[in-house]
Enzyme design. Sequence first.
Site, mmCIF file in Angstrom:
data_model
loop_
_atom_site.group_PDB
_atom_site.id
_atom_site.type_symbol
_atom_site.label_atom_id
_atom_site.label_comp_id
_atom_site.label_asym_id
_atom_site.label_seq_id
_atom_site.Cartn_x
_atom_site.Cartn_y
_atom_site.Cartn_z
ATOM 1 C CE LYS A 228 10.000 -2.160 5.853
ATOM 2 N NZ LYS A 228 9.784 -2.478 4.486
ATOM 3 C CG ASP B 206 1.726 -0.395 11.696
ATOM 4 O OD1 ASP B 206 2.288 -1.185 12.454
ATOM 5 O OD2 ASP B 206 0.907 -0.725 10.819
ATOM 6 C CG MET C 177 3.220 -0.567 0.795
ATOM 7 S SD MET C 177 3.297 -2.115 1.709
ATOM 8 C CE MET C 177 1.784 -2.903 1.197
HETATM 9 N N1 SAH Z 1 -3.571 -0.397 5.747
HETATM 10 C C1 SAH Z 1 -3.168 0.803 5.037
HETATM 11 C C2 SAH Z 1 -2.137 0.497 3.992
HETATM 12 C C3 SAH Z 1 -0.855 -0.062 4.549
HETATM 13 S S1 SAH Z 1 0.367 -0.294 3.324
HETATM 14 C C4 SAH Z 1 -4.402 1.470 4.438
HETATM 15 O O1 SAH Z 1 -5.488 0.882 4.433
HETATM 16 O O2 SAH Z 1 -4.279 2.626 3.999
HETATM 17 C C5 SAH Z 1 1.228 1.248 3.380
HETATM 18 C C6 SAH Z 1 0.915 2.053 2.149
HETATM 19 O O3 SAH Z 1 -0.319 2.732 2.309
HETATM 20 C C7 SAH Z 1 1.909 3.142 1.848
HETATM 21 O O4 SAH Z 1 3.041 2.633 1.184
HETATM 22 C C8 SAH Z 1 1.092 4.019 0.947
HETATM 23 O O5 SAH Z 1 0.986 3.460 -0.340
HETATM 24 C C9 SAH Z 1 -0.288 3.935 1.600
HETATM 25 N N2 SAH Z 1 -0.551 5.031 2.538
HETATM 26 C C10 SAH Z 1 -0.884 4.933 3.815
HETATM 27 N N3 SAH Z 1 -1.097 6.141 4.373
HETATM 28 C C11 SAH Z 1 -0.880 7.042 3.396
HETATM 29 C C12 SAH Z 1 -0.931 8.468 3.320
HETATM 30 N N4 SAH Z 1 -1.260 9.228 4.362
HETATM 31 N N5 SAH Z 1 -0.645 9.046 2.137
HETATM 32 C C13 SAH Z 1 -0.340 8.320 1.057
HETATM 33 N N6 SAH Z 1 -0.267 6.974 1.067
HETATM 34 C C14 SAH Z 1 -0.540 6.342 2.210
#
Ligand code: SAH
Length: 277
Positions: free
Chosen positions: A78, A56, A193
Amino acid sequence: MPTDSRKNHAGLSDFSDFPSLEKGTVWLVGAGPGAPGLLTLLASHAIGSADVIIHDALVGPDILELAPDGCALIFAGKRGGMPSAEQDDICDLMIAEARKGHRVVRLKGGDPFMFGRGAEECLKLSAAGIPFRVVPGISAGIGGLAYAGIPVTHRTTNHSVLFLTGHDRQGVVPSAVDWNGVARAAPVIVMYMALKHLGDIADRLIAAGRSSSDPLAIVSNATLPDQKVRRGTLGTVRTMLRAQGIAPPAIIVAGPVVELGERIHWYRDRLRSNGNG
Ligand code: SAH
């Protein structure tokens, strides 16, 4: 425990006792929120064994660099507002690569089962008869917030936490969310998100009875050297969003634990420059 049965560091890090990523199988691996040091040992082992990594946008170059020579890196996500690769295409690709006899790692940000479509992919793999394994990762909504000094629970503030997505399949504020229920369910709400629709989400939570003075933090690029933390309240999100430096990915948290972040905030200055881990 007798000393000779104890694992020393080398014993764990050579992965000899770990399950092996077999040819023709797929591992769905959580890469954690960004800092390479937050990969699990099993994730690191999987990456190092892969013939193909389908990743991703949230998986950064520091982590992809751990792929072995000759491993194919396939981007499926994306980027820059372009539409995401179709979920069916990603599943078909994983299945096709596994059927070619490759060792396939599907590498996702955070944890594969936290708003990561991991379950959808497992269901497809299962239907196709492809053996798979899930390697959990540190989710941004827990580990990312920890880098802003924000604990998702604290004994004197909350006994529960609610994880919410600010997007549905169409990319709009999820209509199926019972906002009255969400507003009352837990003192702490962690939102994934949610940056794009944060103003709307805050309005809905306030309309559903949440106080506009509820502390709120936006943590962007959590765990990475350019991490930014903005603090305000549910009522001030529109002003907060106008501040410089808030860019996706961002994890958002509302509730009393945000105030602890002002005192526990440990990831700054000297610690940040002390290696990117
Ligand atoms: N599976 C991922 C989440 C995927 S959805 C998890 O467990 O973290 C994607 C969302 O995750 C982003 O829109 C944001 O809200 C969050 N996210 C993921 N990595 C991030 C980071 N390094 N800093 C801040 N938000 C993050």
